[in-house]
Design an enzyme around this catalytic site. Structure first.
Site, PDB file in Angstrom:
ATOM      1  N   ASP A 186       5.671   3.553  49.582  1.00  0.00           N
ATOM      2  CA  ASP A 186       5.711   2.945  48.243  1.00  0.00           C
ATOM      3  C   ASP A 186       6.619   1.726  48.313  1.00  0.00           C
ATOM      4  O   ASP A 186       7.229   1.450  49.362  1.00  0.00           O
ATOM      5  CB  ASP A 186       6.229   3.981  47.210  1.00  0.00           C
ATOM      6  CG  ASP A 186       5.755   3.684  45.783  1.00  0.00           C
ATOM      7  OD1 ASP A 186       6.104   2.629  45.243  1.00  0.00           O
ATOM      8  OD2 ASP A 186       5.032   4.535  45.203  1.00  0.00           O
ATOM      9  N   ASP A 209       4.337  -1.905  51.654  1.00  0.00           N
ATOM     10  CA  ASP A 209       3.404  -2.626  50.789  1.00  0.00           C
ATOM     11  C   ASP A 209       2.019  -2.381  51.370  1.00  0.00           C
ATOM     12  O   ASP A 209       1.722  -2.811  52.490  1.00  0.00           O
ATOM     13  CB  ASP A 209       3.742  -4.126  50.793  1.00  0.00           C
ATOM     14  CG  ASP A 209       2.790  -4.919  49.913  1.00  0.00           C
ATOM     15  OD1 ASP A 209       1.683  -4.404  49.593  1.00  0.00           O
ATOM     16  OD2 ASP A 209       3.135  -6.056  49.553  1.00  0.00           O
ATOM     17  N   TYR A 233     -10.488  -4.379  38.548  1.00  0.00           N
ATOM     18  CA  TYR A 233     -10.153  -2.965  38.754  1.00  0.00           C
ATOM     19  C   TYR A 233     -11.428  -2.142  38.970  1.00  0.00           C
ATOM     20  O   TYR A 233     -11.548  -1.393  39.943  1.00  0.00           O
ATOM     21  CB  TYR A 233      -9.374  -2.438  37.544  1.00  0.00           C
ATOM     22  CG  TYR A 233      -8.891  -1.016  37.676  1.00  0.00           C
ATOM     23  CD1 TYR A 233      -7.644  -0.730  38.216  1.00  0.00           C
ATOM     24  CD2 TYR A 233      -9.685   0.054  37.256  1.00  0.00           C
ATOM     25  CE1 TYR A 233      -7.193   0.576  38.342  1.00  0.00           C
ATOM     26  CE2 TYR A 233      -9.253   1.358  37.379  1.00  0.00           C
ATOM     27  CZ  TYR A 233      -8.007   1.625  37.916  1.00  0.00           C
ATOM     28  OH  TYR A 233      -7.583   2.925  38.045  1.00  0.00           O
TER      29      TYR A 233
END
Ligand SMILES: NC(=O)c1ccc[n+]([C@@H]2O[C@H](COP(=O)([O-])OP(=O)(O)OC[C@H]3O[C@@H](n4cnc5c(N)ncnc54)[C@H](O)[C@@H]3O)[C@@H](O)[C@H]2O)c1
Length: 255
Positions: free
Chosen positions: A38, A59, A154
């Site tokens: 994370d 990342d 998305y």
């Protein structure tokens, strides 16, 4: 404490919040060693301590960092049995195609789709060598349904995650590696709350379509991921695993 994942090593991206965090805890409860990847370093170290796992700053759009995260799992705990490729974003700049610029489009594609490509590419060689492994990629119910309250990049990214997972599941089925797409319905996490804080009417419009009349909870996703990660789902691969309160099955919902 159970033993449904005893002896297994899992990598979870986006493990510091929401669905990822609930899954990290569930995996650990069932005996897995968990490596969390994370960007949230403060919480990552704390959560890793809490569950006796490891935290790696990663990342998920960076190939070297993703490769290093899976290498950590192998070096520290001895194998890579489960990859829950789950990190994702849903920023407000991603909206109707008419209002979404190229930068916003590309950012979401990188974090939601390219990341899953990188994580699968990194995890597969370990799993192929072991002759077993379970990959679960987080897609979404929007990969199979259209919304007039659009987030165009998305939705497109999640369609990509779903197709990629299916194809990998088919390609590597005979090498003992299962690949499935988790397709959550709307889940009560910071990601959803951030999106809906902007527009309450938008939230209410979405809830109307869920037969169960509520958002899902992260723990309900974690239980589904646990099943897909464990040997209990040994004949399930290349699957569109919808955990959505009935939303994808509904035409008219109860009042
Ligand atoms: N919440 C929902 O309603 C819902 C519905 C369907 C699908 N999903 C998907 O589930 C996944 C998890 O969502 P959530 O609601 O738990 O989100 P969340 O915002 O609560 O958690 C996401 C985590 O990912 C991390 N992250 C973000 N960008 C990253 C990066 N570049 N590299 C590494 N880590 C990064 C964040 O730090 C955070 O810890 C996402 O892929 C999301 O698209 C969520």
């Amino acid at each position: 404490m159970g033993d449904r994942l005893a002896g297994k090593v899992a990598v979870v991206t986006g493990g510091c919040s929401g669905i990822g965090l609930a899954t990290v805890r569930r995996f650990a409860e069932e005996g897995a060693k968990v490596v969390i990847g994370d960007l949230d370093d403060a919480n990552g170290e704390r959560i890793a301590d809490e569950i006796g796992g490891a935290y790696v700053h990663c990342d998920v759009t960076d190939k070297d960092q993703v490769d290093a995260m899976f290498a950590t799992a192998k070096e520290k705990f001895g194998s890579v049995d489960i990859a829950f490729n789950n990190a994702g974003i849903s920023p407000p700049e991603d909206d109707s195609i008419l209002n979404t610029d190229l930068d916003a489009w590309r950012k979401v594609q990188e974090v939601n789709l390219t990341s899953v490509y990188l994580c699968c590419k990194a995890a597969l060689p370990y799993m192929i060598e072991q002759g077993k492994g379970s990959i679960i990629n987080t897609a979404s119910f929007v990969a199979v349904m259209g919304a007039a309250t659009s987030q165009i990049s998305y939705s497109a990214s999640k369609g990509g995650v779903l197709s990629m997972s299916r194809e990998l599941g088919v390609e590597f089925a005979r090498q003992g590696v299962r690949v499935n797409a988790l397709c959550p319905g709307p889940v009560n996490t910071p990601l959803l709350r951030e999106l809906f804080a902007k527009d309450e009417e938008r939230a209410a419009r979405r809830l109307i379509h869920v037969p169960m009349g509520r958002f899902g909870e992260p723990e309900e996703m974690a239980n589904a991921v646990l099943f897909l990660a464990s040997d209990e789902s040994s004949f399930i691969t290349a699957n569109t695993f919808l955990v959505d309160g009935g939303i994808s099955g509904a035409y008219v919902t109860p009042l």
